[in-house]
Every structure is written in structure tokens, then in C-alpha cells.
Design a protein around this motif. Structure first.
Motif, PDB file in Angstrom:
ATOM      1  N   CYS A 144       0.841  -1.212   0.000  1.00  0.00           N
ATOM      2  CA  CYS A 144       0.000   0.000   0.000  1.00  0.00           C
ATOM      3  C   CYS A 144       0.873   1.258   0.000  1.00  0.00           C
ATOM      4  CB  CYS A 144      -0.923   0.013   1.216  1.00  0.00           C
ATOM      5  SG  CYS A 144      -2.356  -1.062   1.080  1.00  0.00           S
ATOM      6  N   GLU A 148       0.895   4.150  -2.818  1.00  0.00           N
ATOM      7  CA  GLU A 148       0.624   5.545  -2.446  1.00  0.00           C
ATOM      8  C   GLU A 148       1.782   6.450  -2.858  1.00  0.00           C
ATOM      9  OE1 GLU A 148      -2.029   4.206   1.435  1.00  0.00           O
ATOM     10  OE2 GLU A 148       0.016   4.933   1.704  1.00  0.00           O
ATOM     11  N   LYS A 165      -7.346  -3.017   9.617  1.00  0.00           N
ATOM     12  CA  LYS A 165      -6.739  -1.703   9.395  1.00  0.00           C
ATOM     13  C   LYS A 165      -6.235  -1.571   7.961  1.00  0.00           C
ATOM     14  CE  LYS A 165      -3.140   1.397  11.141  1.00  0.00           C
ATOM     15  NZ  LYS A 165      -2.020   1.554  12.117  1.00  0.00           N
ATOM     16  N   THR A 166      -5.559  -2.610   7.491  1.00  0.00           N
ATOM     17  CA  THR A 166      -5.054  -2.593   6.118  1.00  0.00           C
ATOM     18  C   THR A 166      -6.199  -2.606   5.116  1.00  0.00           C
ATOM     19  OG1 THR A 166      -3.072  -3.792   6.814  1.00  0.00           O
ATOM     20  CG2 THR A 166      -3.562  -3.775   4.459  1.00  0.00           C
ATOM     21  N   ARG A 169      -7.634   0.793   4.784  1.00  0.00           N
ATOM     22  CA  ARG A 169      -6.712   1.619   3.994  1.00  0.00           C
ATOM     23  C   ARG A 169      -6.882   1.334   2.508  1.00  0.00           C
ATOM     24  NH1 ARG A 169      -0.152   1.212   4.889  1.00  0.00           N
ATOM     25  NH2 ARG A 169       0.521   2.842   3.405  1.00  0.00           N
ATOM     26  N   THR A 172     -10.290   2.631   1.206  1.00  0.00           N
ATOM     27  CA  THR A 172     -10.269   4.095   1.149  1.00  0.00           C
ATOM     28  C   THR A 172      -9.516   4.577  -0.085  1.00  0.00           C
ATOM     29  OG1 THR A 172     -10.386   4.302   3.556  1.00  0.00           O
ATOM     30  CG2 THR A 172      -9.548   6.205   2.349  1.00  0.00           C
ATOM     31  N   ASN A 173      -8.446   3.837  -0.431  1.00  0.00           N
ATOM     32  CA  ASN A 173      -7.648   4.190  -1.616  1.00  0.00           C
ATOM     33  C   ASN A 173      -8.302   3.755  -2.923  1.00  0.00           C
ATOM     34  OD1 ASN A 173      -5.621   5.393  -0.134  1.00  0.00           O
ATOM     35  ND2 ASN A 173      -4.294   3.597  -0.107  1.00  0.00           N
TER      36      ASN A 173
END
Length: 257
Positions: A144, A148, A165-166, A169, A172-173
């Protein structure tokens, strides 16, 4: 009911020539519109390119699978040249990523694999193609960060396994994940599919990888994707037709088919 699907990740060149023919000739019968055929290395990429020239249902992706010894500099150059020469014929860079399982078996220099992955990420950006990733568990956050860093938004984490959590992420991306037929019998995969938005979900076989449960001792075939759809619809409490349509459109849109 509309039930068209596309297998978002299959190693078609790993099947025998006869198996390839049988699978491809049966796709229409099972309402499978196409196959995204990922590559293991340069030889594999050339095989998948040849298959795509013979069968219009084949959409190849070119890359270097991370669960193997690192390629030489010469091999990297040759594969890169092939990708840039054949970029109009490929739908994505892949399969690329980090060697999670190989790392459990042997000591290796992860930094060199990270550097190689970054090379492919930059190739994806240069060719404006999506990238298909092998990145599970603690490798996923590392990947990730690389995505990014290079502002990559079209990323597909195939057969994703990782923490909440990952996963947050990733969604969201705008990254996509795909699930294999093991969603039919594995609670952990069911949990991931239930949490991840349907709009960012695809289905795959990763064939010829074999599966257990109801698929025990059966050759992996794209027709198994229909069983995955049934489970996804049940988990999300969404009409099955709507699930078929959304996942089909997701795959076509992601790979620009």
C-alpha cells in the motif's frame, strides 16, 4: 437472470494444452465471458500473449510472480522490454508483489523484492495499466505504501488476506480485491468479502490452484465462480442478480475491457 462473469485471475498457461482448450471451449456454456490470465515470468508472458492471439476470451497480464527466486538483471530488462513492446496487448501488469510464503521457507533479502515490485509499479504508471498484486498479511501495508508513493489508484489485490486496518486503507484508496472459490467454505475469506464493498470486489479462480470443500479433487475451472457469487449474495444479503451485475461491471471497468 444475467449471470455473466469474468475470471479476474487465472494462470491459464499452467494448464496443459488440452486442458486450456477444454476450458476455453466451455466458457460460453458456463457464461464466463473472459479470463484475465496472469503471468509468472517472461516465458509465461509469451505463452499468455500467444493464447490471447488465438482466443478472444483471453486478456493477458504480464509480470513476475514474487514466490520464486529473483530474476537476473538481464531477465528484468528482457521482461521490461517485452511489456513495453506489447503494452497494447496487455490489460494489466501482473502478477507481481512480495514473497510471503517463500519467506516462510527460506531466508531472502526482502528489500530486493521490494525494489523489483517498485519497478513494476512504475511500469504500471508508465503504461497507464492497472496492477495485479500478490500481497498478503503483513506484506499488504508495505505494498500500500509503495502504491501511495507512486499515486497508483488502479490496484487489484488478488486472493487478499489481511487485517481490518489494512483493509480499510485499501478500500479508502479505491483498491480492488478478488476472492477465490474458497469463499464457499472458509469463514475468514467470507468475513473479508462481507466487509469489503461490493463495488470494489471481483471473483477469481487462481487456477489451476486446487480447492477443498465441495471442490475437492476437481480440476479448478472458471465455472466455480458461480458458487462464489451465491455466497457473496448471501453474505451481503443482496439479490444475486445485482451481485452478478456489479461484479461483472467491476471487472470490465477495472481492466478497461
Amino acid at each position: 437472470m444475467e449471470t455473466k462473469l469474468i475470471d479476474a485471475h487465472i494462470h491459464l498457461d499452467f494448464y496443459t494444452t488440452e486442458e486450456q482448450k477444454q476450458i476455453i471451449e466451455s466458457l460460453d456454456k458456463h457464461q464466463i465471458e473472459g479470463l484475465i490470465t496472469v503471468s509468472q515470468n517472461l516465458k509465461s508472458a509469451k505463452s499468455n500473449l500467444a493464447l490471447s492471439k488465438t482466443y478472444c476470451t483471453i486478456q493477458p497480464a504480464f509480470g513476475y510472480h514474487p514466490e520464486q527466486t529473483l530474476p537476473s538483471e538481464k531477465e528484468i530488462v528482457q521482461l521490461t522490454e517485452f511489456i513495453l513492446t506489447q503494452e497494447q496487448d496487455m490489460v494489466a501488469i501482473g502478477e507481481v508483489g512480495l514473497p510471503y510464503y517463500l519467506r516462510q521457507e527460506t531466508d531472502l533479502k526482502l528489500e530486493e523484492y521490494i525494489n523489483l515490485l517498485e519497478h513494476f509499479i512504475m511500469l504500471a504508471k508508465r503504461t497507464k495499466k492497472p496492477i495485479i498484486l500478490h500481497a498478503v498479511y503483513e506484506d499488504a501495508p508495505v505494498v500500500c505504501s509503495l502504491l501511495e508513493k507512486h499515486s497508483i489508484d488502479k490496484a487489484h489485490f488478488h486472493w487478499f488476506k489481511g487485517d481490518d486496518k489494512t483493509m480499510q486503507r485499501m478500500l479508502t484508496n479505491g483498491y480492488f480485491i478478488s476472492v477465490t472459490p474458497d469463499i464457499v467454505y472458509k469463514p475468514k475469506i467470507q468475513r473479508i468479502a462481507k466487509q469489503y464493498p461490493l463495488e470494489q470486489l471481483m471473483v477469481e479462480t487462481d487456477g489451476p490452484w486446487p480447492f477443498s470443500g465441495p471442490f475437492e479433487n476437481k480440476r479448478t475451472h472458471p465455472k466455480m465462480l458461480h458458487e462464489s457469487i451465491k455466497v457473496i449474495a448471501h453474505l451481503k444479503q443482496i439479490d444475486r442478480t445485482a451481485v452478478y451485475q456489479q461484479i461483472y461491471e467491476n471487472t470490465r471497468s477495472f481492466f478497461t475491457l
